[in-house]
Design an enzyme around this catalytic site. Structure first.
Site, PDB file in Angstrom:
ATOM      1  CG  ASP A  81      -7.483   0.838  10.391  1.00  0.00           C
ATOM      2  OD1 ASP A  81      -8.186   1.658  10.992  1.00  0.00           O
ATOM      3  OD2 ASP A  81      -7.953  -0.177   9.843  1.00  0.00           O
ATOM      4  CE  LYS A 119      -9.203   4.038   8.097  1.00  0.00           C
ATOM      5  NZ  LYS A 119     -10.016   2.863   7.755  1.00  0.00           N
ATOM      6  CG  PHE A 166     -12.236   0.611   3.767  1.00  0.00           C
ATOM      7  CD1 PHE A 166     -11.442  -0.092   4.661  1.00  0.00           C
ATOM      8  CD2 PHE A 166     -12.042   0.413   2.407  1.00  0.00           C
ATOM      9  CE1 PHE A 166     -10.476  -0.987   4.212  1.00  0.00           C
ATOM     10  CE2 PHE A 166     -11.078  -0.478   1.950  1.00  0.00           C
ATOM     11  CZ  PHE A 166     -10.304  -1.180   2.854  1.00  0.00           C
ATOM     12  CB  VAL A 167      -9.602   5.933   2.479  1.00  0.00           C
ATOM     13  CG1 VAL A 167     -10.432   6.958   3.215  1.00  0.00           C
ATOM     14  CG2 VAL A 167      -8.442   5.461   3.352  1.00  0.00           C
ATOM     15  CD  GLU A 189       1.710   0.576   5.960  1.00  0.00           C
ATOM     16  OE1 GLU A 189       1.981   0.775   4.768  1.00  0.00           O
ATOM     17  OE2 GLU A 189       1.282  -0.507   6.399  1.00  0.00           O
ATOM     18  CG  ASP A 190      -0.978   1.993   3.298  1.00  0.00           C
ATOM     19  OD1 ASP A 190      -0.676   1.647   4.463  1.00  0.00           O
ATOM     20  OD2 ASP A 190      -1.579   1.250   2.512  1.00  0.00           O
ATOM     21  N   GLY A 227       0.781  -1.237   0.000  1.00  0.00           N
ATOM     22  CA  GLY A 227       0.000   0.000   0.000  1.00  0.00           C
ATOM     23  C   GLY A 227       0.812   1.287   0.000  1.00  0.00           C
ATOM     24  NE  ARG A 246      -2.721  -3.060  -3.911  1.00  0.00           N
ATOM     25  CZ  ARG A 246      -2.616  -3.236  -2.584  1.00  0.00           C
ATOM     26  NH1 ARG A 246      -2.311  -2.208  -1.821  1.00  0.00           N
ATOM     27  NH2 ARG A 246      -2.805  -4.413  -2.045  1.00  0.00           N
TER      28      ARG A 246
HETATM   29  P1  IMP Z   1      -3.683  -1.838  10.767  1.00  0.00           P
HETATM   30  O1  IMP Z   1      -2.824  -3.028  11.084  1.00  0.00           O
HETATM   31  O2  IMP Z   1      -5.110  -2.051  11.177  1.00  0.00           O
HETATM   32  O3  IMP Z   1      -3.152  -0.535  11.293  1.00  0.00           O
HETATM   33  O4  IMP Z   1      -3.830  -1.731   9.222  1.00  0.00           O
HETATM   34  C1  IMP Z   1      -2.786  -1.618   8.397  1.00  0.00           C
HETATM   35  C2  IMP Z   1      -3.157  -2.026   7.003  1.00  0.00           C
HETATM   36  O5  IMP Z   1      -4.557  -2.212   6.819  1.00  0.00           O
HETATM   37  C3  IMP Z   1      -2.759  -0.935   6.065  1.00  0.00           C
HETATM   38  O6  IMP Z   1      -1.436  -1.076   5.664  1.00  0.00           O
HETATM   39  C4  IMP Z   1      -3.732  -1.125   4.939  1.00  0.00           C
HETATM   40  O7  IMP Z   1      -3.226  -2.053   4.033  1.00  0.00           O
HETATM   41  C5  IMP Z   1      -4.967  -1.701   5.586  1.00  0.00           C
HETATM   42  N1  IMP Z   1      -6.007  -0.655   5.798  1.00  0.00           N
HETATM   43  C6  IMP Z   1      -6.386  -0.106   6.948  1.00  0.00           C
HETATM   44  N2  IMP Z   1      -7.344   0.826   6.774  1.00  0.00           N
HETATM   45  C7  IMP Z   1      -7.549   0.861   5.443  1.00  0.00           C
HETATM   46  C8  IMP Z   1      -8.414   1.667   4.599  1.00  0.00           C
HETATM   47  O8  IMP Z   1      -9.183   2.528   5.020  1.00  0.00           O
HETATM   48  N3  IMP Z   1      -8.324   1.392   3.265  1.00  0.00           N
HETATM   49  C9  IMP Z   1      -7.499   0.459   2.736  1.00  0.00           C
HETATM   50  N4  IMP Z   1      -6.675  -0.285   3.482  1.00  0.00           N
HETATM   51  C10 IMP Z   1      -6.707  -0.080   4.825  1.00  0.00           C
END
Ligand code: IMP
Length: 171
Positions: A100, A128, A149-150, A96-97, A41, A162
């Site tokens: 979350d 987020k 969700f983006v 990182e993108d 991402g 993407r």
């Molecule tokens: P985390 O482990 O929940 O912080 O999520 C990390 C990964 O979840 C990111 O690197 C994204 O690939 C994916 N992700 C989390 N939120 C989103 C969103 O809103 N859109 C798309 N991918 C997301």
């Protein structure tokens, strides 16, 4: 599925990345940092951000996955690609993108810390904070966004979207 609305335009993203690049330049100009992008991402953010860093630096990539499919996290994170560089004693910036729940980056950070870098900071395009489950915060944040969700600019929904040049919210 279609895009309901644009959250961040291409211009907004690029303008903020120039600011992040300036901040990183101030801190890392003399440190030859290693930028480590989290696949997949972060790919667009990684390339645009590093182009705004006009000092010596190195690139590397790490793979981690936590999402089983769709928009729900499985809660489990696994390493899908290891870094190639010897980061011991080096200044490392994880790129990182999105931050979350934080489970992915907590895992990636703990994994890299075992390799004893001189410093380890985290730069994310999107944060987020409402959804956080792990104890982690980013050192550099592009935009703090609401709990939606983006997709786009590297972010996917079931591997699609993407390649949108902006960040949008799905219908
Ligand atoms: P985390 O482990 O929940 O912080 O999520 C990390 C990964 O979840 C990111 O690197 C994204 O690939 C994916 N992700 C989390 N939120 C989103 C969103 O809103 N859109 C798309 N991918 C997301």
């Amino acid at each position: 599925m279609e895009i309901d609305r644009i959250l961040l335009t291409q211009e907004q993203i690029q303008s903020r990345i120039r600011e992040l690049g300036a901040a990183l330049s101030a801190e890392y100009a003399e440190k030859t940092p290693i930028f480590i992008g989290v696949l997949r991402g972060a790919v667009h953010f990684f390339t645009d951000l590093t182009l705004q860093f006009p000092h010596p630096c190195q690139y590397d990539f790490i793979g981690a996955a936590s999402y089983l499919d769709g928009t729900q996290t499985s809660g489990h994170v696994k390493l899908t690609k290891e870094v190639m560089s010897d980061i011991r004693g080096r200044h490392v910036i994880i790129v990182e993108d999105i931050l979350d729940t934080g489970l992915t980056l907590r895992f990636v950070k703990d994994h890299l810390l075992l390799m004893q870098p001189a410093s380890l900071k985290l730069c994310v395009l999107l944060d987020k904070p409402e959804r956080r489950r792990a104890d982690i915060a980013a050192d550099y944040v592009g935009f703090t966004i609401p709990n939606e969700f983006v997709v786009g600019y590297g972010l996917d929904y079931n591997e699609l979207y993407r390649n949108l040049p902006y960040i949008g919210i799905l219908k």
